[in-house]
Scaffold this active site. Structure first.
Site, PDB file in Angstrom:
ATOM      1  N   HIS A 248       0.854  -1.194   0.000  1.00  0.00           N
ATOM      2  CA  HIS A 248       0.000   0.000   0.000  1.00  0.00           C
ATOM      3  C   HIS A 248       0.890   1.244   0.000  1.00  0.00           C
ATOM      4  CE1 HIS A 248       0.870   1.035   4.198  1.00  0.00           C
ATOM      5  NE2 HIS A 248       0.698  -0.250   4.493  1.00  0.00           N
ATOM      6  N   ASP A 375      -4.030 -19.536  11.518  1.00  0.00           N
ATOM      7  CA  ASP A 375      -2.930 -20.177  12.229  1.00  0.00           C
ATOM      8  C   ASP A 375      -2.973 -19.804  13.711  1.00  0.00           C
ATOM      9  OD1 ASP A 375      -0.154 -20.756  13.205  1.00  0.00           O
ATOM     10  OD2 ASP A 375       0.116 -21.310  11.098  1.00  0.00           O
ATOM     11  N   SER A 390       2.118  -5.307   6.799  1.00  0.00           N
ATOM     12  CA  SER A 390       1.761  -5.018   5.409  1.00  0.00           C
ATOM     13  C   SER A 390       2.928  -5.341   4.487  1.00  0.00           C
ATOM     14  CB  SER A 390       1.369  -3.544   5.249  1.00  0.00           C
ATOM     15  OG  SER A 390       2.447  -2.696   5.589  1.00  0.00           O
TER      16      SER A 390
END
Length: 449
Positions: A248, A375, A390
């Site tokens: 991003h 998980d 990210s």
């Protein structure tokens, strides 16, 4: 029953029959048969349509083979998987005739050169210097007559404006501003400001004001020329010598506007602790730049899909040094996948996730998929997705398919991911097939991870 009633009932039955046919699985599979296919040279592609029909497929066998056949025409059962093996990059066509006689569809096939990259997952330090001086706020200056005003605001400068020149000279360092302001103030003349707003350049005149309390000339602006933080490396493309990270855009924390990069670096970083995510409160990785850390690469672009630049070798602490194939956006499916990320020190680990939703994106757009952490180890350690995660690569069926981008504020176990195809385009290693950009609306509140 009169004639008009019979016609009406016949019409209703016909409509019902058409609707049933349209909703039937074979018809839907026929409708889903593509007009165009994109393949990587040398990578096997399997198509499954589940239609109980025989067909004749005609291709150029020197460029594309169907079910391993070297024949130009081949009889196939569309109820069974079709395997396509492209051999050379370029454009060709695949003609399909039902029952070997009825022309059904001509599929355009674009074969691109084989592309493999090394998936990342390493935590990186990011240092960015903007291509000018960013206006991040206004402040009131008290003059000798008791009046308070912001000279910069009066000159028309807004938050997010990028000052690129002062008195005709390029400027990109805050420390150089004070001398220019003092010279103009002592000479009782305005500064000629050239700034950039929404991609357009403009000019204005700014008259410095003497601060009656501190006895310094002031602009009445809060300004910044750099930013720093941590994120995750997504991939390294060794043949092209470039990388992609974050997934991003980097925005200024005060103005929330994208930072226009002048120069920058990514460096080795080590995770020291994790602030766990909770509902309504996204957590974060706490990381430090490694002492005397090696510069991994430069930063040349800051786009909606991350940061990109040159890198000349695969960084240390990789999960694997082996390159893997990548997927086009249309190949990503709902179902199990994995991410690579760091939760302690510099060790990259593999964690299970579920791709719970995939958005059809024929052109670049953010938020291409919704992912959910499954998980237990990662959930226990982080609470889900945290800021600093990210860019963590998403791998499905042995292929790199995307990167983690955002966390859902109200459900940190879930978040958004972007397709790796759009990152590869911005990195310059994959040709753009469509220059137009569309942005899908988010379905939930998210914050950059």
């Amino acid at each position: 029953m009169n004639s008009s009633s019979r016609k009406r009932w016949f019409g209703l039955v016909l409509v019902f029959f058409v609707c049933m046919v349209g909703l039937s699985a074979p018809f839907q599979h026929f409708a889903a048969f593509p007009n165009e296919l994109r393949l990587f040279s040398g990578q096997l592609k399997r198509l499954q349509y589940g239609v109980p029909v025989h067909a004749e497929v005609t291709v150029d066998p020197h460029m594309l083979q169907v079910n391993g056949s070297t024949n130009q025409s081949l009889s196939v059962n569309l109820n069974e998987p079709l395997s396509l093996q492209p051999h050379h990059s370029g454009t060709t066509s695949m003609k399909v005739k039902l029952f070997g006689k009825i022309p059904f569809k001509t599929v355009k096939v674009n074969v691109m050169p084989d592309l493999r990259v090394i998936p990342g997952g390493q935590t990186i330090g990011v240092k960015v210097k903007s291509a000018g001086i960013l206006v991040v706020g206004h402040h009131q200056v008290s003059s000798d007559n008791g009046a308070k005003k912001s000279p910069g605001e009066e000159a028309g400068l807004r938050l997010g404006d990028l000052i690129v020149k002062i008195d005709g000279k390029p400027i990109n360092e805050v420390r150089k501003i004070a001398d220019l302001v003092e010279q103009a103030g002592n000479a009782h003349r305005p500064l000629a400001i050239t700034y950039k707003r929404n991609g357009t350049y403009a000019e204005t005149q700014l008259n410095p004001v003497m601060d009656a309390q501190e006895h310094n000339w002031r602009l009445g602006l809060y300004i910044r020329d750099s930013a720093a933080g941590v994120g995750t490396l997504t991939f390294y493309a060794p043949e092209q010598g470039v990388y992609g990270a974050l997934g991003h855009v980097i925005t200024d924390m005060d103005t929330q506007t994208p930072i226009e990069v002048g120069e920058g670096q990514i460096l080795q970083s080590s995770v020291s602790s994790i602030n766990k995510s909770q509902n309504g409160d996204p957590g974060e990785k706490r990381a430090n730049f490694v002492k005397d850390s090696k510069v991994l690469g430069n930063i040349e672009r800051n786009t909606p899909f991350g940061i990109f630049g040159k890198m000349h070798e695969n960084p240390n602490h990789s999960y694997s040094d082996k390159s893997i194939p990548v997927s086009f956006a249309e190949e990503v499916k709902e179902g199990p996948a994995q991410i690579l990320t760091v939760v302690n020190g510099q060790r990259v680990e593999r964690f299970d996730i579920e791709i719970s939703h995939v958005t059809k994106q024929p052109a670049p757009a953010t938020k291409g998929m919704v992912i959910k952490i499954t998980d237990k180890r990662l959930l226990d350690k982080t609470g889900g997705i945290v800021q600093g995660m990210s860019g963590s690569p998403i791998i499905q069926n042995g292929k790199l398919v995307g990167a983690v981008t955002h966390v859902f504020v109200n459900d940190p176990s879930s978040g958004y991911g972007c397709f790796i195809e759009w990152m590869l385009q911005d990195a310059g290693v994959l040709m753009k097939s469509n220059e137009s950009k569309t942005e899908n609306k988010p379905s939930a509140t998210g914050t950059a991870a």
